[in-house]
Write a protein that holds these residues in place. Structure first.
Motif, short mmCIF file in Angstrom:
data_model
loop_
_atom_site.label_atom_id
_atom_site.label_comp_id
_atom_site.label_asym_id
_atom_site.label_seq_id
_atom_site.Cartn_x
_atom_site.Cartn_y
_atom_site.Cartn_z
N THR A 53 -36.77 1.30 28.19
CA THR A 53 -35.56 0.82 26.75
C THR A 53 -35.18 2.43 26.43
O THR A 53 -36.27 3.05 26.25
CB THR A 53 -37.25 0.39 26.13
OG1 THR A 53 -38.07 -0.90 26.66
CG2 THR A 53 -36.06 -0.17 24.46
N PRO A 54 -33.86 1.83 25.55
CA PRO A 54 -33.25 2.89 25.03
C PRO A 54 -34.03 3.51 24.16
O PRO A 54 -34.94 2.44 23.83
CB PRO A 54 -31.86 1.98 24.87
CG PRO A 54 -32.36 0.92 25.53
CD PRO A 54 -33.20 0.59 25.93
N ARG A 55 -33.60 4.47 23.90
CA ARG A 55 -34.87 5.06 22.31
C ARG A 55 -34.82 4.46 20.98
O ARG A 55 -35.30 4.07 20.33
CB ARG A 55 -34.45 6.62 22.24
CG ARG A 55 -34.79 7.46 23.37
CD ARG A 55 -34.72 8.59 22.49
NE ARG A 55 -36.61 8.50 22.32
CZ ARG A 55 -37.24 10.33 22.28
NH1 ARG A 55 -36.59 11.32 23.03
NH2 ARG A 55 -38.33 10.47 21.81
N GLY A 56 -32.73 4.10 21.11
CA GLY A 56 -33.00 3.58 19.67
C GLY A 56 -33.70 1.81 19.15
O GLY A 56 -34.20 1.77 17.78
N ARG A 57 -34.09 1.33 20.47
CA ARG A 57 -34.17 0.40 20.56
C ARG A 57 -35.84 0.25 20.17
O ARG A 57 -36.57 -0.59 19.17
CB ARG A 57 -34.16 -0.66 21.85
CG ARG A 57 -33.04 -0.91 21.98
CD ARG A 57 -32.18 -1.58 23.07
NE ARG A 57 -32.81 -3.13 22.93
CZ ARG A 57 -33.00 -4.18 23.74
NH1 ARG A 57 -32.96 -3.84 24.90
NH2 ARG A 57 -32.52 -5.54 23.85
N LEU A 58 -36.56 1.33 20.52
CA LEU A 58 -37.85 1.82 21.12
C LEU A 58 -38.28 1.76 19.32
O LEU A 58 -39.31 1.19 18.92
CB LEU A 58 -38.07 2.95 21.97
CG LEU A 58 -39.48 2.53 21.70
CD1 LEU A 58 -40.15 0.94 22.03
CD2 LEU A 58 -39.62 3.31 23.19
N SER A 59 -37.67 2.89 18.76
CA SER A 59 -38.01 2.91 17.55
C SER A 59 -37.67 2.19 16.32
O SER A 59 -38.69 1.77 15.77
CB SER A 59 -37.31 4.29 16.98
OG SER A 59 -35.92 3.74 16.67
N VAL A 60 -36.82 1.36 16.62
CA VAL A 60 -36.66 -0.24 15.74
C VAL A 60 -37.86 -1.09 15.98
O VAL A 60 -38.64 -1.70 14.68
CB VAL A 60 -34.96 -1.62 16.18
CG1 VAL A 60 -34.91 -2.42 15.08
CG2 VAL A 60 -34.31 0.16 15.62
N ALA A 61 -38.12 -1.41 17.34
CA ALA A 61 -39.38 -2.19 17.31
C ALA A 61 -40.79 -1.94 16.81
O ALA A 61 -41.57 -2.04 15.81
CB ALA A 61 -39.68 -2.57 18.70
N ARG B 76 -40.66 0.19 13.81
CA ARG B 76 -40.25 0.07 12.30
C ARG B 76 -41.32 -1.54 12.34
O ARG B 76 -41.66 -1.54 11.17
CB ARG B 76 -39.47 0.40 12.05
CG ARG B 76 -38.85 1.88 11.93
CD ARG B 76 -37.86 2.33 11.29
NE ARG B 76 -37.21 2.96 12.18
CZ ARG B 76 -35.70 2.74 12.66
NH1 ARG B 76 -34.93 1.11 11.92
NH2 ARG B 76 -35.50 3.39 13.78
N VAL B 77 -40.49 -2.37 12.76
CA VAL B 77 -40.61 -3.65 12.44
C VAL B 77 -42.43 -3.83 12.74
O VAL B 77 -43.19 -4.55 12.45
CB VAL B 77 -40.08 -4.28 13.91
CG1 VAL B 77 -40.83 -6.16 13.77
CG2 VAL B 77 -38.86 -4.76 13.75
N VAL B 78 -43.03 -3.52 13.61
CA VAL B 78 -44.86 -3.52 14.23
C VAL B 78 -45.21 -2.74 12.90
O VAL B 78 -46.32 -3.86 12.40
CB VAL B 78 -45.18 -3.08 15.30
CG1 VAL B 78 -46.75 -2.68 15.74
CG2 VAL B 78 -44.12 -3.83 16.45
N ALA B 79 -44.52 -1.79 12.91
CA ALA B 79 -45.43 -0.88 10.83
C ALA B 79 -45.40 -1.31 9.91
O ALA B 79 -46.72 -1.29 9.37
CB ALA B 79 -44.84 0.53 11.69
N ALA B 80 -44.57 -2.38 10.08
CA ALA B 80 -43.64 -3.33 8.55
C ALA B 80 -45.13 -4.24 8.41
O ALA B 80 -45.05 -5.06 7.39
CB ALA B 80 -42.55 -3.47 8.65
N GLY B 81 -45.46 -4.99 9.69
CA GLY B 81 -45.87 -6.14 9.57
C GLY B 81 -47.63 -5.83 9.22
O GLY B 81 -48.57 -6.73 9.26
N ASP B 82 -48.05 -4.40 9.03
CA ASP B 82 -49.15 -4.49 9.40
C ASP B 82 -50.56 -4.55 10.25
O ASP B 82 -51.08 -6.00 9.60
CB ASP B 82 -49.48 -4.72 7.68
CG ASP B 82 -49.27 -4.23 6.56
OD1 ASP B 82 -49.44 -2.92 6.24
OD2 ASP B 82 -48.41 -3.68 5.85
N PRO B 83 -49.95 -4.55 11.30
CA PRO B 83 -51.19 -5.10 11.85
C PRO B 83 -52.47 -4.98 11.83
O PRO B 83 -53.06 -5.58 12.68
CB PRO B 83 -50.45 -4.02 13.04
CG PRO B 83 -49.90 -2.90 13.18
CD PRO B 83 -49.22 -3.26 11.67
#
Length: 168
Positions: A49-57, A59-66
């Motif tokens: 997975t490209p680095r940029g896509r992994l960091s975006v993913a 951030r999305v997981v962290a923003a959702g308070d898992p």
């Protein structure tokens, strides 16, 4: 009924319960098709997975308070670190007062070699005979003379004498 019949009845009941439980357990666990089992055993191919896509993913997981059940941030922010003995509601400038020093009294001085009978020693009841160098918790007897007892604490030094010396 004889004891042998009771034993046979109980063995039959145990066997019935065993078969019933085993059949219910087998029904609860789904069968895995042979093709799916073979696919699981094969090693999955590594996906890059490209680095940029992994960091975006991330951030999305962290923003959702898992790690919260309702997936929303806590109503209160994190509690700041407090010094020892402080409660979260206390203002930071508040410092709890120090406990008062123990009320030490000299009942008498005997000797030579000089020793003193102290009263009011923390953790002791009644009088305690002390000499120079004796330790009483965090208190240390520095010296005992004919008229005075000097006791050193962590933040206080006591210069004690007998209130009314006994004279023959």
């Amino acid at each position: 009924m004889s004891r042998g019949r009771w034993e046979a009845v109980l063995w039959v009941l145990a066997l019935i319960f065993l078969v019933t439980g085993w059949s219910r357990w087998r029904g609860a666990v789904p069968e895995v098709p042979a093709s799916a089992a073979a696919a699981e055993q094969a090693a999955p191919e590594a996906v890059r997975t490209p680095r940029g896509r992994l960091s975006v993913a991330a951030r999305v997981v962290a923003a959702g308070d898992p790690f919260r059940l309702d997936r929303v941030p806590a109503p209160l922010g994190p509690v700041p670190a407090m010094p020892m003995g402080m409660m979260p509601g206390m203002p930071p400038a508040y410092v709890p007062p120090k406990p008062p020093p123990p009320p030490l009294l000299v009942s008498g001085i005997v000797g030579p070699p000089w020793g003193a009978v102290l009263e009011g020693v923390p953790g002791q009841q009644g009088g305690v005979l002390v000499h120079a160098g004796t330790r009483l918790g965090d208190l240390r007897v520095r010296s005992v003379t004919r008229e005075r007892v000097i006791i050193v604490g962590p933040d206080t030094t006591w210069n004690l004498s007998v209130r009314k010396p006994w004279q023959p």
